[in-house]
Design a protein around this motif. Sequence first.
Motif, mmCIF file in Angstrom:
data_model
loop_
_atom_site.group_PDB
_atom_site.id
_atom_site.type_symbol
_atom_site.label_atom_id
_atom_site.label_comp_id
_atom_site.label_asym_id
_atom_site.label_seq_id
_atom_site.Cartn_x
_atom_site.Cartn_y
_atom_site.Cartn_z
ATOM 1 N N GLY A 370 0.789 -1.224 0.000
ATOM 2 C CA GLY A 370 0.000 0.000 0.000
ATOM 3 C C GLY A 370 0.822 1.276 0.000
ATOM 4 N N LEU A 371 2.050 1.195 -0.481
ATOM 5 C CA LEU A 371 2.896 2.379 -0.424
ATOM 6 C C LEU A 371 2.400 3.508 -1.316
ATOM 7 N N TYR A 372 1.659 3.159 -2.373
ATOM 8 C CA TYR A 372 1.186 4.227 -3.242
ATOM 9 C C TYR A 372 0.268 5.168 -2.496
ATOM 10 N N ARG A 373 -0.411 4.636 -1.475
ATOM 11 C CA ARG A 373 -1.271 5.526 -0.727
ATOM 12 C C ARG A 373 -0.505 6.322 0.302
ATOM 13 N N ARG A 374 0.467 5.643 0.941
ATOM 14 C CA ARG A 374 1.147 6.312 2.046
ATOM 15 C C ARG A 374 2.183 7.320 1.570
ATOM 16 N N MET A 375 2.875 6.977 0.494
ATOM 17 C CA MET A 375 3.961 7.848 0.023
ATOM 18 C C MET A 375 3.810 8.049 -1.472
ATOM 19 N N PRO A 376 2.795 8.796 -1.878
ATOM 20 C CA PRO A 376 2.519 8.893 -3.317
ATOM 21 C C PRO A 376 3.648 9.512 -4.124
ATOM 22 N N LEU A 377 4.285 10.567 -3.596
ATOM 23 C CA LEU A 377 5.320 11.212 -4.401
ATOM 24 C C LEU A 377 6.537 10.317 -4.538
ATOM 25 N N THR A 378 6.924 9.661 -3.435
ATOM 26 C CA THR A 378 8.074 8.754 -3.513
ATOM 27 C C THR A 378 7.822 7.664 -4.529
ATOM 28 N N MET A 379 6.608 7.084 -4.468
ATOM 29 C CA MET A 379 6.316 5.996 -5.394
ATOM 30 C C MET A 379 6.201 6.506 -6.820
ATOM 31 N N ALA A 380 5.750 7.744 -7.000
ATOM 32 C CA ALA A 380 5.713 8.286 -8.360
ATOM 33 C C ALA A 380 7.125 8.356 -8.920
ATOM 34 N N ALA A 381 8.063 8.874 -8.109
ATOM 35 C CA ALA A 381 9.453 8.934 -8.576
ATOM 36 C C ALA A 381 10.000 7.526 -8.793
ATOM 37 N N PHE A 382 9.667 6.597 -7.902
ATOM 38 C CA PHE A 382 10.100 5.212 -8.065
ATOM 39 C C PHE A 382 9.591 4.640 -9.370
ATOM 40 N N THR A 383 8.323 4.969 -9.690
ATOM 41 C CA THR A 383 7.750 4.451 -10.932
ATOM 42 C C THR A 383 8.499 4.980 -12.145
ATOM 43 N N VAL A 384 8.855 6.267 -12.112
ATOM 44 C CA VAL A 384 9.624 6.814 -13.241
ATOM 45 C C VAL A 384 10.957 6.086 -13.362
ATOM 46 N N GLY A 385 11.628 5.859 -12.203
ATOM 47 C CA GLY A 385 12.890 5.113 -12.238
ATOM 48 C C GLY A 385 12.690 3.705 -12.775
ATOM 49 N N ALA A 386 11.581 3.068 -12.354
ATOM 50 C CA ALA A 386 11.314 1.711 -12.830
ATOM 51 C C ALA A 386 11.104 1.698 -14.339
ATOM 52 N N PHE A 387 10.331 2.663 -14.848
ATOM 53 C CA PHE A 387 10.100 2.723 -16.288
ATOM 54 C C PHE A 387 11.408 2.934 -17.027
ATOM 55 N N SER A 388 12.304 3.727 -16.435
ATOM 56 C CA SER A 388 13.582 3.958 -17.093
ATOM 57 C C SER A 388 14.384 2.667 -17.146
ATOM 58 N N MET A 389 14.361 1.873 -16.079
ATOM 59 C CA MET A 389 15.073 0.597 -16.084
ATOM 60 C C MET A 389 14.479 -0.350 -17.106
ATOM 61 N N ILE A 390 13.132 -0.330 -17.224
ATOM 62 C CA ILE A 390 12.489 -1.227 -18.173
ATOM 63 C C ILE A 390 12.804 -0.767 -19.593
ATOM 64 N N GLY A 391 12.889 0.550 -19.772
ATOM 65 C CA GLY A 391 13.204 1.037 -21.106
ATOM 66 C C GLY A 391 11.976 1.549 -21.823
ATOM 67 N N VAL A 392 11.216 2.424 -21.126
ATOM 68 C CA VAL A 392 10.011 2.988 -21.703
ATOM 69 C C VAL A 392 10.341 4.413 -22.121
ATOM 70 N N PRO A 393 10.127 4.760 -23.388
ATOM 71 C CA PRO A 393 10.382 6.160 -23.734
ATOM 72 C C PRO A 393 9.362 7.037 -23.048
#
Lengths: 496, 129, 491
Positions: A370-393
């Motif tokens: 449930g981290l998306y609820r508790r720490m939305p901004l952190t998880m948003a940045a994490f998601t961007v980092g994850a997409f970069s690792m996956i290789g999403v333009p």
Amino acid sequence: MTATNLHLYVMAVPLLSAFAVNLFGRRYRAAIGPVAVSALGFSTIAALLTLLRVLQQGGYRYTVGNWQPPYGIELVIDPLSALMLLLISAVALTAAIGALKSTEQELPGREHLFFTLYLILVAGLLGLVMTGDAFNLYVLLEITSITTYGLIAMGGGRAPLASFNYIIMGSIGACFYLLGVGYLYILTGTLNMADIASILPGLESHAAMATAFGFMLVGLWVKMAFFPLHNWLPNAYSLAPTGAGMMIAPLMTKVTVYLMIRVMFSIFSPEYTFFAHSGVQAGIVWVAALAILCASALALAQRNLRRMLTYILVAEVGYMVGGVWLANTTGMTGAVLHIVNDALMTLCLFLAAAAIVYRTGSLEFDKLRGLYRRMPLTMAAFTVGAFSMIGVPPTCGFFSKWYLILGAVEAGHWEFVVALVLSSLINAVLFFRIIEIAYFQKPEQAAAGGLLAGEAPLLLLKPLLVAAVALLAVGIGSGPLVSQVIRLALPSGMVP
Amino acid sequence: MNQLLTEIVAKYNYWLYVVLMMIGFYAMIGKRNLVKKLLGMNIFQTAIILFYVSTGVKRGAKIPIVDKYAALSQGVDPGQIINPLPHVLMLTAIVVSVSVTGVALAILVRIYRRYGTLEEDEILEKIRS
Amino acid sequence: MIMSYHPSLLPLAAICVSLLATVPILLSDRRPNLRESWTLLAAIGKFCLVAVMLPSVLAGEGFVLTLAEVVPGVPIQLRVDAMGMFFALVASFLWIFTSIYSIGYMRSLEEHDQTRYFASFAVAIGATIGVAFSANLLTLYLFYELLSLSTYPLVTHKQNDEARASGRKYLSFILGTSIGLVLPAMLITYMVAGTLDFMPGGILAGQASSATLSLLLVLFLFGFAKAALMPMHGWLPAAMVAPTPVSSFLHGVAVVKVGVFSILRVIFGIFGTDLLGELDLGLTITVVASLTILVASLIALTQDNLKRRLAYSTIGQLSYMVLGAGMLSAAGMTGGLLHIAMHAFGKITLFFCAGAIYVASHKKYISEMDGLGRRMPLTYGAFLLGSLSIIGMPPLGGFISKWNLLLGAIEGQQLLLVAVLVGSSLLNAAYFFPIVYRGFFISPAGEPDNPGIQEAPLCCLIPLLTTAVLSLGLFFFPDVLLQLVRQALAL
């Protein structure tokens, strides 16, 4: 301080401020943060100015203390080293801001010791990318390593043991490198990189040359945790204190890859590196492909976020080594671009992990609910980092994969293409597992207060968001970055 | 065979360094006691230091400390003096080696305080339990 | 006609209207009415911006905008040409109705997390228009991935175990194929052709061996898994676990149409119909598409869950569009492209009806829906119109596209294709008519005549009636769409 001295100050200022922090830090605790951050800020600005100067006026060499080469030590500032200077100081600055909070929580009362080592480490890294002398490289390499050993051992629990293991492995690597330099010295009588490079082609291909090359390369591979010499890394990086991990992980391995590039192209020539011994070039690309696949597979087995990230780091090293050894311009472009991109991606992800551990105390998967609820901004940045690792333009990770895959296709190394594509898919699985846990499962305690109540403190959040935005900015700016900086930074004499 | 033997005898010092290196390497990897690993590391580094110093030796040459006035008036014949550069480099390497050993020993003290032993397998058992 | 392109910010504005609307939507979390009005405002704004560009495009003047040169020779570039305009028009128009329908649906069911829902929706439609206006393959790939990722929260909205499993299936099919198949194919194309721009006549002519080109075509066909060509169709039935407005729009109109649109862009803009004809690759396309049509229609017959039956119907209908392009004849390609619009209007009506039925009666299975037609005559009437359009009967819009497809098959003397087309139309009828028949003419077994069930709420009813009537209207006034299609195909 003239423009030609600027690069020296890039390295000197963190070094001197390290001493200041050590001497006065215990008394004036509140001054540690400002001193460290302003020193690194100065370095970043100076590095930026150096890079701009080099892009406009071309690279230059600087003799330290006016002792002329080949006897004196020379610093080489060309587009590649200027780019690395900027990268190191920017990443170190961002991580330092985050580390202020982390060390406050994890190492109370010892921040002055932490930041002393931190600043010396950064100074060592900055010197490492500038040096033009093979033995000086060894010295700086050991400076960075020793401070890293110390930083990692500051962590609790199993960290000292992990650090000791790292000492053993790291010393093997450094000694191998030293042995290689010894052979080169016997062959050429000089330690200056440019001098060696001018003498070596004149010699007939010697067993000693091959031995030197082999030793130096293997030594650096141990240091950069190139599979299968990577065993020390997961333990060392995941058990280190959070503040240390967020700077060491993005930088150490990337700088070592840079050193490998320097050894391959500035000491030995591209013709020798790639073509003197048949089968070596293709063999190393195969090993790199294997490294990517095995490290990604090992990452799948992990249950702790930071350990998973360290295995992904090992896979990323495989990307870079493979890209360099593809022996064409596109592959090299991809590798150098990936040095920049991977440093930023790792910084973003480690900062996110630091924010999570600051608030929740654990990085085990089942604690991430449930981290998306508790720490939305952190998880948003994490998601961007994850997409970069996956290789999403348009995040930057996509563009370095573009060049790497393109280079591999051009060179006909299909195993590398397969490894890269599979690794992207495995990264997608790895990160979406975490996104699922953080998104679907309800948090254990409901968050009190408003939307941002459970969010990480500002000092951790701001660098994290800056890193996430940088991923997008560098991605969209890939075109100018490649054409105006990296193309100039590529070693000359590569096969187009 | 004769050829091989002359080769080995002529370069006996380098063979010695190889042996030392292998001993050190084995100790680093094969031994279970952490202090022994550290000693192995030291042996390994020492072997390399000796290797470097050996490269500067010349047959029948003197150590590189000369009388200042003699050197200024008559010059120096490099063939008569062994190469001082590797010695200088190795001073640096020794410093590095000592620093690493110092840090490693400090970490070992910490490990000992926490686990009460310096045997790797015992430590791993304590961690697992 | 030859299109000329002028630089303009309009394409970017059209995309960004909804992307920027995400911020106010997220901020108006506590005030639902304000949040809903942002969604509607963005929807209407987007359609207006797209419509504003329509007259120029019809006259042969397109728009272009370069955003960033990210790779040498391949910038992130937007271009509004006839084909893109066609798709963007349909998508943005139908989004207005979907937004209205969503509001009604979500409020009636008092669903949770509506802010996240509407915000993801806004990003998804922005990405859809981005795909429509992409000038090259890289930009298309960028928006394609953005669409995949922004629809994940929508598909998994219910956040239960079933949603998680379908989310995994969704991502593994869609992300797996786009990274595993499209990315290498795109890179090989770049290496061979030196560019990734969509050019009339394609960029690959004479650049590589026929084996390479065939391989590339196969990689692209299956790589764009959103087009649900079998065997890459598995995600679509699984995604039906999403709320119905999501299913109706994204899987009836936007996500799947993006897949088909991407395949068509590759066929027309990267390969070119001449090259495909030379290499006989049209055959490959038609074979794959025909198989999908037949198998999907057969499976649809066996589905009792209404939305799953509609999902398999969609899989079949999407392959009609690919089939039309594969015929490589003027009529066939016209039919295929036109079917994007006709199917969109028809299918969205059907999904709206399915959702209305769920809201009014909480029924999901066709076997439970006997006699419902008498209680919800308007809904079932709209359902009838929608299904007639999909089957391809006059006087509904679907007739025009299916007629063109048939003409194309006859012209090309491909009797097998004629058989496939006729046979599958019969199958379409076979799985649609029973629903309507049972709704109107069969009394519910056992239980009394469903006393509490009435017509769906107005917010749901008005959109579905409107789209049904528009399906009817498209038969009589297809001119704008037809002209755009003809222009796109350079006929």
